[in-house]
Design an enzyme around this catalytic site. Structure first.
Site, mmCIF file in Angstrom:
data_model
loop_
_atom_site.group_PDB
_atom_site.id
_atom_site.type_symbol
_atom_site.label_atom_id
_atom_site.label_comp_id
_atom_site.label_asym_id
_atom_site.label_seq_id
_atom_site.Cartn_x
_atom_site.Cartn_y
_atom_site.Cartn_z
ATOM 1 N N GLU A 128 0.560 2.386 -0.274
ATOM 2 C CA GLU A 128 0.780 2.907 1.320
ATOM 3 C C GLU A 128 -0.442 4.026 1.763
ATOM 4 O O GLU A 128 -0.846 3.624 2.769
ATOM 5 C CB GLU A 128 1.974 3.751 1.200
ATOM 6 C CG GLU A 128 3.222 2.977 1.243
ATOM 7 C CD GLU A 128 3.298 1.947 2.452
ATOM 8 O OE1 GLU A 128 2.569 0.922 2.483
ATOM 9 O OE2 GLU A 128 4.381 2.100 3.137
ATOM 10 N N THR A 181 -2.363 2.414 14.844
ATOM 11 C CA THR A 181 -1.930 3.334 14.119
ATOM 12 C C THR A 181 -2.518 4.536 14.486
ATOM 13 O O THR A 181 -1.835 5.824 14.554
ATOM 14 C CB THR A 181 -2.067 3.112 12.312
ATOM 15 O OG1 THR A 181 -1.698 1.881 12.121
ATOM 16 C CG2 THR A 181 -1.301 4.231 11.511
HETATM 17 P P1 ADP Z 1 3.845 -1.835 8.696
HETATM 18 O O1 ADP Z 1 3.635 -0.514 9.825
HETATM 19 O O2 ADP Z 1 4.430 -2.883 9.161
HETATM 20 O O3 ADP Z 1 4.258 -1.148 7.557
HETATM 21 P P2 ADP Z 1 1.273 -1.146 8.090
HETATM 22 O O4 ADP Z 1 0.465 -0.650 9.309
HETATM 23 O O5 ADP Z 1 1.941 0.014 7.211
HETATM 24 O O6 ADP Z 1 2.397 -1.929 8.359
HETATM 25 O O7 ADP Z 1 0.177 -1.880 7.177
HETATM 26 C C1 ADP Z 1 -0.798 -2.619 7.488
HETATM 27 C C2 ADP Z 1 -2.008 -2.605 7.113
HETATM 28 O O8 ADP Z 1 -2.177 -2.665 5.690
HETATM 29 C C3 ADP Z 1 -2.956 -3.504 7.963
HETATM 30 O O9 ADP Z 1 -4.200 -2.717 8.088
HETATM 31 C C4 ADP Z 1 -3.156 -4.573 6.703
HETATM 32 O O10 ADP Z 1 -4.494 -5.096 6.897
HETATM 33 C C5 ADP Z 1 -3.119 -3.613 5.322
HETATM 34 N N1 ADP Z 1 -2.825 -4.423 4.117
HETATM 35 C C6 ADP Z 1 -3.415 -4.688 2.946
HETATM 36 N N2 ADP Z 1 -2.655 -5.302 2.218
HETATM 37 C C7 ADP Z 1 -1.666 -5.720 2.742
HETATM 38 C C8 ADP Z 1 -0.387 -6.577 2.515
HETATM 39 N N3 ADP Z 1 -0.230 -7.135 1.367
HETATM 40 N N4 ADP Z 1 0.522 -6.509 3.263
HETATM 41 C C9 ADP Z 1 0.494 -5.926 4.652
HETATM 42 N N5 ADP Z 1 -0.610 -5.204 4.803
HETATM 43 C C10 ADP Z 1 -1.545 -5.071 4.119
#
Ligand code: ADP
Length: 309
Positions: A128, A181
């Site tokens: 995260e 974000t």
């Molecule tokens: P969400 O809000 O749906 O949780 P996030 O904003 O936390 O999504 O995460 C997305 C970010 O994490 C993107 O920049 C993405 O490129 C990066 N990322 C890296 N590896 C992964 C992965 N395995 N799955 C999803 N996002 C990933």
């Protein structure tokens, strides 16, 4: 070589009043992953389907989280990770958390479970941190422990599994727009007014009490966010209309899922949750925007094995 195919669930973080501390696990939305224990040491991402994400193991949250676990495991191990993405990145329903939590959970299982679920939260948080710059646990904790979770403290980490009343059903709409974000963070104030804080922590206590006593009215009254939602909701088209439509159909509460743009509504019973889904769909049909709607009961188990390969 030993492999397992797992279901890595989507999660709804914050739950209105619990910014960065509350979350819950969904049942019908999630990724699949195949994790293998191999002879060649090191952690590799060998396949990603369904999304454009980094294959580089320093840049994918799944491998970063596994490396954090292996640092504590101390023995040399080889891991290969395949990711079959169904949760869109940046949706606000824990896309990165599903990968981080799924990967550490599966590796722990393949190694004979040397770590507890709560240990795994710490390792998944390393993923995260890579995704958002902030090692928050409000998505990875419910993905790993199932049900509803509370992060009572980050320093030291103290995660509590809460009770899930069995009739709760989530309706989630994911409008397919990009909310950066950086934008959703920049609208948040870092200092809050004492009166607002009192209001908010009253609701957090009320929600936790409502979950344990299965008091659905109390859960509904407590699903209120006086701090973040008024600021962030302006980034989400039709937020107020969606919320009004959900509440009019009998939802207990409605708010922003994680940092958005997804919106969640929590209802008592599947029938109400489906009516809420229909009402929300009607609101969004008028916008011309693409969107997905999910209706899901609360997933008490969290991550699960789909197949031993
Ligand atoms: P969400 O809000 O749906 O949780 P996030 O904003 O936390 O999504 O995460 C997305 C970010 O994490 C993107 O920049 C993405 O490129 C990066 N990322 C890296 N590896 C992964 C992965 N395995 N799955 C999803 N996002 C990933």
């Amino acid at each position: 070589m030993k492999s397992i195919r797992i279901f890595a669930p989507a999660t709804v973080a914050n739950l209105s009043c619990g910014f960065d501390v509350l979350g819950c696990c969904l049942d019908t939305v999630g990724d699949e992953m195949v994790i293998s224990l191999v002879n060649e040491p090191g952690v590799k991402i060998t396949k990603i389907e369904g999304a454009k994400l980094p294959m580089d193991s320093d840049k994918n949250v799944a491998s970063v989280a596994v490396n954090a676990l292996l640092e504590d495991y101390k023995k040399e191990v080889g891991i290969q990770i395949e990711i079959y993405k169904k949760i869109k990145a940046g949706s606000g329903i824990g896309s990165s958390a599903a990968s981080s939590a799924g990967a550490v959970w599966a590796v722990n299982h393949l190694l004979g479970s040397p770590f507890t679920g709560k240990d795994l939260v710490k390792y998944a948080m390393a993923g995260e941190k890579l995704a958002s710059g902030n090692a928050h646990a409000d998505n990875v904790a419910p993905a790993l422990l199932g049900g509803f979770t509370l992060v009572r403290s980050y320093t030291p980490l103290d995660v509590i599994r809460l009770h899930s009343p069995k009739d709760l059903v989530m309706t989630v709409i994911h409008p397919q727009i990009e909310v950066k974000t950086s934008d959703s963070r920049s609208v948040i104030k870092h200092k809050i007014d004492l009166k607002q804080a009192i209001h908010q922590w009253g609701n957090v206590g009320g929600l936790v009490a409502g979950l344990f006593t299965e008091d659905y009215d109390l859960i509904g009254r407590s699903l209120e966010d006086v701090i973040i939602e008024p600021l962030r909701s302006i980034l989400i088209p039709e937020f107020n209309n969606v919320k009004n439509a959900a509440l009019n159909q009998g939802a207990l509460g409605c708010g922003i899922s994680g940092s958005g743009p997804s919106i969640f509504a929590l209802s008592k019973g599947l029938e109400t949750a489906n009516k809420v889904a229909d009402a929300i769909r009607e609101v969004y049909n008028n916008t011309g925007l693409d969107f997905d709607i999910h209706v899901s009961k609360i997933n008490e188990q969290g991550i699960r094995i789909l197949e031993n390969i």
